[in-house]
Design a protein around this motif. Sequence first.
Motif, PDB file in Angstrom:
ATOM      1  N   LYS A 104     100.945  21.353  82.505  1.00 55.82           N
ATOM      2  CA  LYS A 104      99.923  21.268  82.431  1.00 55.82           C
ATOM      3  C   LYS A 104      99.285  21.681  83.402  1.00 55.82           C
ATOM      4  N   ARG A 105      99.882  21.307  84.664  1.00 62.27           N
ATOM      5  CA  ARG A 105     100.155  21.351  85.718  1.00 62.27           C
ATOM      6  C   ARG A 105     100.301  23.002  86.409  1.00 62.27           C
ATOM      7  N   PHE A 106     100.809  23.614  85.494  1.00 62.79           N
ATOM      8  CA  PHE A 106     101.448  25.216  85.609  1.00 62.79           C
ATOM      9  C   PHE A 106     100.151  26.241  85.048  1.00 62.79           C
ATOM     10  N   LEU A 107      99.320  25.728  84.308  1.00 67.60           N
ATOM     11  CA  LEU A 107      98.723  26.528  83.329  1.00 67.60           C
ATOM     12  C   LEU A 107      97.681  27.201  84.148  1.00 67.60           C
ATOM     13  N   GLU A 108      97.013  26.843  85.658  1.00 66.43           N
ATOM     14  CA  GLU A 108      96.294  27.447  86.028  1.00 66.43           C
ATOM     15  C   GLU A 108      96.448  27.808  87.624  1.00 66.43           C
ATOM     16  N   ALA A 109      98.717  28.245  87.448  1.00 58.47           N
ATOM     17  CA  ALA A 109      98.805  28.111  88.867  1.00 58.47           C
ATOM     18  C   ALA A 109      98.723  29.430  89.228  1.00 58.47           C
ATOM     19  N   GLU A 110      98.613  29.749  90.760  1.00 61.90           N
ATOM     20  CA  GLU A 110      97.760  31.249  91.479  1.00 61.90           C
ATOM     21  C   GLU A 110      99.659  32.355  90.939  1.00 61.90           C
ATOM     22  N   PRO A 111     100.951  32.020  91.330  1.00 61.44           N
ATOM     23  CA  PRO A 111     101.745  33.141  90.598  1.00 61.44           C
ATOM     24  C   PRO A 111     102.143  33.087  88.956  1.00 61.44           C
ATOM     25  N   ASP A 112     101.495  34.376  88.446  1.00 63.14           N
ATOM     26  CA  ASP A 112     101.402  34.932  87.429  1.00 63.14           C
ATOM     27  C   ASP A 112     102.780  33.965  86.524  1.00 63.14           C
ATOM     28  N   VAL A 113     103.983  34.460  86.926  1.00 63.41           N
ATOM     29  CA  VAL A 113     105.226  34.328  86.715  1.00 63.41           C
ATOM     30  C   VAL A 113     105.327  32.699  86.207  1.00 63.41           C
ATOM     31  N   LEU A 114     104.681  31.926  86.675  1.00 66.85           N
ATOM     32  CA  LEU A 114     104.780  30.049  86.758  1.00 66.85           C
ATOM     33  C   LEU A 114     103.455  30.362  85.479  1.00 66.85           C
ATOM     34  N   ARG A 115     102.602  30.917  85.271  1.00 65.26           N
ATOM     35  CA  ARG A 115     101.578  31.190  84.413  1.00 65.26           C
ATOM     36  C   ARG A 115     102.002  31.656  82.737  1.00 65.26           C
ATOM     37  N   PHE A 116     103.156  32.588  83.056  1.00 65.72           N
ATOM     38  CA  PHE A 116     103.394  32.942  82.493  1.00 65.72           C
ATOM     39  C   PHE A 116     104.309  32.060  81.542  1.00 65.72           C
ATOM     40  N   SER A 117     105.409  31.137  82.634  1.00 64.58           N
ATOM     41  CA  SER A 117     106.431  30.290  82.288  1.00 64.58           C
ATOM     42  C   SER A 117     105.459  29.405  81.340  1.00 64.58           C
ATOM     43  N   ALA A 118     104.482  28.862  82.198  1.00 67.26           N
ATOM     44  CA  ALA A 118     103.748  27.481  81.225  1.00 67.26           C
ATOM     45  C   ALA A 118     103.174  27.684  79.342  1.00 67.26           C
ATOM     46  N   PHE A 119     102.274  29.062  79.841  1.00 69.47           N
ATOM     47  CA  PHE A 119     102.166  28.727  78.371  1.00 69.47           C
ATOM     48  C   PHE A 119     102.796  29.300  77.450  1.00 69.47           C
ATOM     49  N   SER A 120     104.038  30.196  78.378  1.00 71.45           N
ATOM     50  CA  SER A 120     105.116  30.024  76.809  1.00 71.45           C
ATOM     51  C   SER A 120     105.761  28.514  76.188  1.00 71.45           C
ATOM     52  N   LEU A 121     106.460  28.037  77.184  1.00 73.56           N
ATOM     53  CA  LEU A 121     106.434  26.035  76.790  1.00 73.56           C
ATOM     54  C   LEU A 121     105.742  25.740  76.086  1.00 73.56           C
ATOM     55  N   TYR A 122     104.768  25.859  76.409  1.00 67.31           N
ATOM     56  CA  TYR A 122     103.110  25.156  75.836  1.00 67.31           C
ATOM     57  C   TYR A 122     102.962  25.984  74.484  1.00 67.31           C
ATOM     58  N   ALA A 123     103.466  26.798  74.091  1.00 61.21           N
ATOM     59  CA  ALA A 123     103.266  27.111  72.893  1.00 61.21           C
ATOM     60  C   ALA A 123     104.193  26.985  72.282  1.00 61.21           C
ATOM     61  N   VAL A 124     105.654  26.650  72.281  1.00 57.36           N
ATOM     62  CA  VAL A 124     106.454  25.888  71.655  1.00 57.36           C
ATOM     63  C   VAL A 124     106.731  24.564  71.507  1.00 57.36           C
ATOM     64  N   LEU A 125     106.023  24.449  72.380  1.00 58.73           N
ATOM     65  CA  LEU A 125     105.991  22.478  72.679  1.00 58.73           C
ATOM     66  C   LEU A 125     104.636  22.305  71.199  1.00 58.73           C
ATOM     67  N   ALA A 126     103.715  23.609  71.128  1.00 50.98           N
ATOM     68  CA  ALA A 126     102.342  23.436  69.871  1.00 50.98           C
ATOM     69  C   ALA A 126     103.015  23.333  69.289  1.00 50.98           C
ATOM     70  N   SER A 127     104.038  24.495  68.460  1.00 47.51           N
ATOM     71  CA  SER A 127     104.693  24.413  67.697  1.00 47.51           C
ATOM     72  C   SER A 127     106.159  23.728  66.936  1.00 47.51           C
ATOM     73  N   SER A 128     106.378  23.108  67.576  1.00 43.40           N
ATOM     74  CA  SER A 128     107.364  21.968  67.128  1.00 43.40           C
ATOM     75  C   SER A 128     106.324  20.612  67.506  1.00 43.40           C
ATOM     76  N   ALA A 129     105.253  20.215  67.524  1.00 47.84           N
ATOM     77  CA  ALA A 129     104.431  19.035  67.763  1.00 47.84           C
ATOM     78  C   ALA A 129     104.435  18.013  66.265  1.00 47.84           C
ATOM     79  N   SER A 130     104.591  18.762  65.471  1.00 49.64           N
ATOM     80  CA  SER A 130     104.445  18.054  64.009  1.00 49.64           C
ATOM     81  C   SER A 130     104.690  16.837  64.138  1.00 49.64           C
ATOM     82  N   GLY A 131     105.667  15.759  65.427  1.00 50.36           N
ATOM     83  CA  GLY A 131     106.274  14.469  64.859  1.00 50.36           C
ATOM     84  C   GLY A 131     105.276  13.982  66.423  1.00 50.36           C
TER      85      GLY A 131
END
Length: 179
Positions: A104-131
């Motif tokens: 969560k703390r990287f979702l508004e980070a200044e470097p683009d690479v951090l935001r891209f990676s954070a949203f990519s991971l967050y998307a995967v977390l969302a898709s596998s969060a069924s349990g």
Amino acid sequence: MKDPPVMEKKFLESVLGVLVEKSQHGIGAVRQMAVRGLGNAVRGAPKEVHKHKAAILEVLQRGLENTTCPVVAAESMLALAEVVRKLKAEGLGSAFKDIARSTKRFLEAEPDVLRFSAFSLYAVLASSASGKRSFFTREVWETWVSLLLHLRDPDPEVSNVRAPRSYLQNCRKPQKAAW
């Protein structure tokens, strides 16, 4: 076609050991390559991930704490996305919650690479969060502003990362406890 020799069991143990060791190196580029190597190992030998899950998760979560070198944190998030894809939320145990909170703390980070990676991971977390649906629904509500701002991110690569729409549409505001 034969598997690459690095992925043979007799070499994998030593390769993982070297990658874990190099993930603590003093030079950021070496740490970045070690974390990337762990992500590639997860992708190339998913069955071995279960055996070495604790060590891999420890290294990748430690990479998220590395704020002095943003590329190491970014590589850690991309590698964690691979781990989450392979193990799902149930296979991660309590690490799922730690990863979601750290991301969560990287979702508004200044470097683009951090935001891209954070949203990519967050998307995967969302898709596998069924349990872990109720936990992750609360996390989404806490980061709602960041998620909406993400749609207007100035970097097109970052703004094009999407979580599964079906998950986000089904997120309901958590019930408040009646006191």
